[in-house]
Design a protein around this motif. Sequence first.
Motif, PDB file in Angstrom:
ATOM      1  N   GLU A   1      36.544 -51.619-103.110  1.00 48.72           N
ATOM      2  CA  GLU A   1      36.396 -52.646-102.085  1.00 48.72           C
ATOM      3  C   GLU A   1      35.551 -53.773-102.629  1.00 48.72           C
ATOM      4  O   GLU A   1      34.901 -53.640-103.661  1.00 48.72           O
TER       5      GLU A   1
ATOM      6  N   ARG B   1      28.695 -51.820 -97.984  1.00 53.44           N
ATOM      7  CA  ARG B   1      30.053 -51.544 -98.474  1.00 53.44           C
ATOM      8  C   ARG B   1      30.008 -51.467 -99.994  1.00 53.44           C
ATOM      9  O   ARG B   1      29.688 -52.448-100.659  1.00 53.44           O
TER      10      ARG B   1
ATOM     11  N   ARG C   1      35.898 -46.111-103.198  1.00 54.89           N
ATOM     12  CA  ARG C   1      36.919 -47.051-102.726  1.00 54.89           C
ATOM     13  C   ARG C   1      36.728 -48.367-103.455  1.00 54.89           C
ATOM     14  O   ARG C   1      35.592 -48.868-103.542  1.00 54.89           O
TER      15      ARG C   1
ATOM     16  N   GLU D   1      42.652 -49.636-102.029  1.00 61.90           N
ATOM     17  CA  GLU D   1      41.262 -49.261-102.314  1.00 61.90           C
ATOM     18  C   GLU D   1      41.090 -48.049-103.228  1.00 61.90           C
ATOM     19  O   GLU D   1      39.973 -47.647-103.515  1.00 61.90           O
TER      20      GLU D   1
END
Length: 414
Positions: free
Chosen positions: A116, A122, A114, A66
């Motif tokens: 992701e 997220r 990150r 990540e």
Amino acid sequence: MASKFQAPRGTFDVLPEAARARARLERAAAEIFARAGYETIATPAFEDTALFERGVGQSTDIVRKEMFTFEDKGGRSLTLRPEGTASICRAYLEHGMHKLAQPVKLSYLGPFFRHERPQAGRYRQFHQLGAECIGSDSPLADAEVIMLLSDLLSELGVPGVELRLGSLGSLEARRAYLEDLKAHLHAHEGELSKDVRERIDINPLRAFDADDEGTQGVMASAPTIVERLEGEDAEHFQEVRSLLDAAGISYAVDSTLVRGLDYYTRTIFSFVCDQLGAQSEVGGGGRYDGLIEQLGGAPTPAVGFAAGIERILLALDEAVPAAGRDAFLAVADPGQRRRAMALVVELRHAGISAEVDLAERSLKGQLKHADRIGARQVLILEADGSAQLRDMETGEQRTADTGKLLEEMTGGEP
Ligand code: ATP
Ligand code: MG
């Protein structure tokens, strides 16, 4: 007029309406931290890659897949910070904070990165706020940081929050336990998902997090560390529980709780919110007694938490109305613009939120604009030097005393 540019995948703009809810959250957090003596620390948005490899752990998802890592022009490997704790421990060591009164209590808020797969709750650039309490191994410190996050979530009114609590024991106990867990996983290799099977020896704890049925079946009969805590580890966990009980904070002991970072010891905790679907964790943390030593310092016990700002805001899902303006200064004649400009500055200095027309509109246009921005009263400066004061809520208009315009405007406010 859409531009061909868009914010990068996994990032977002915070527009003024959303910024208001965010500001309310940030203010509440700043007050809670200040009242508890957690002073602010800010560290760079990027650090040496090796800091995170060491401090977050090679076996973690964060380090394995990540991180936003890049080389600078001098050939150094740098990484956009994926979390805050490693950087703060680096700063603690770099600035000799062990010489300060212990524990050192710090708080932070800012963007983290990150790589992701983006989905609701997220993102690739997101924001965390957090606290670290460095230099005490007492359960009192664990209880204090848990209470800070608990206070923040309840003060904000986040609905459906549950606190899950676990313990991983000391580093030695954890090591012994991991051997038994690996043995259990190896004995059932055939039933595990490929991802879990490949990581039995690097990160067996992550198997508790797996969402496939096969692995979950194996984990249902896996040994847990909470059931075998002993000696000082067991006492420590018991004391954290008693402190939370005494503070009236309810929790569920969760022996399958694991955290994303490698360095946790003893207490770990997670606040989940039932309004959030798959990305249900709003914040969590734990004790990381081994981390500072891992980064080259003397053994230094510490505990902290990090909470995801976007997840809290999603759970709150609230619209904070715009504050509106106390006053708008309109001119009936363009010759009055300079006077209006001088007066608006005077009003602002007196603590009144005031605006003036910046687009050289007609009087009618100015009044319409004043209405759109939610001005509560409008002062209209006339060509002959007189002034009219209009209350935008009632529509009432009267001649203002030009000798006391400031008093007129402030007096009109409750
Ligand atoms: P998750 O299991 O959801 O991936 P995590 O264990 O990676 O969480 P931490 O590293 O403990 O999370 O980060 C603390 C908090 O930061 C999380 O509880 C969550 O609220 C938030 N968070 C983590 N990753 C993201 C992300 N990519 N986007 C938004 N918020 C995040
Ligand atoms: Mg994660």
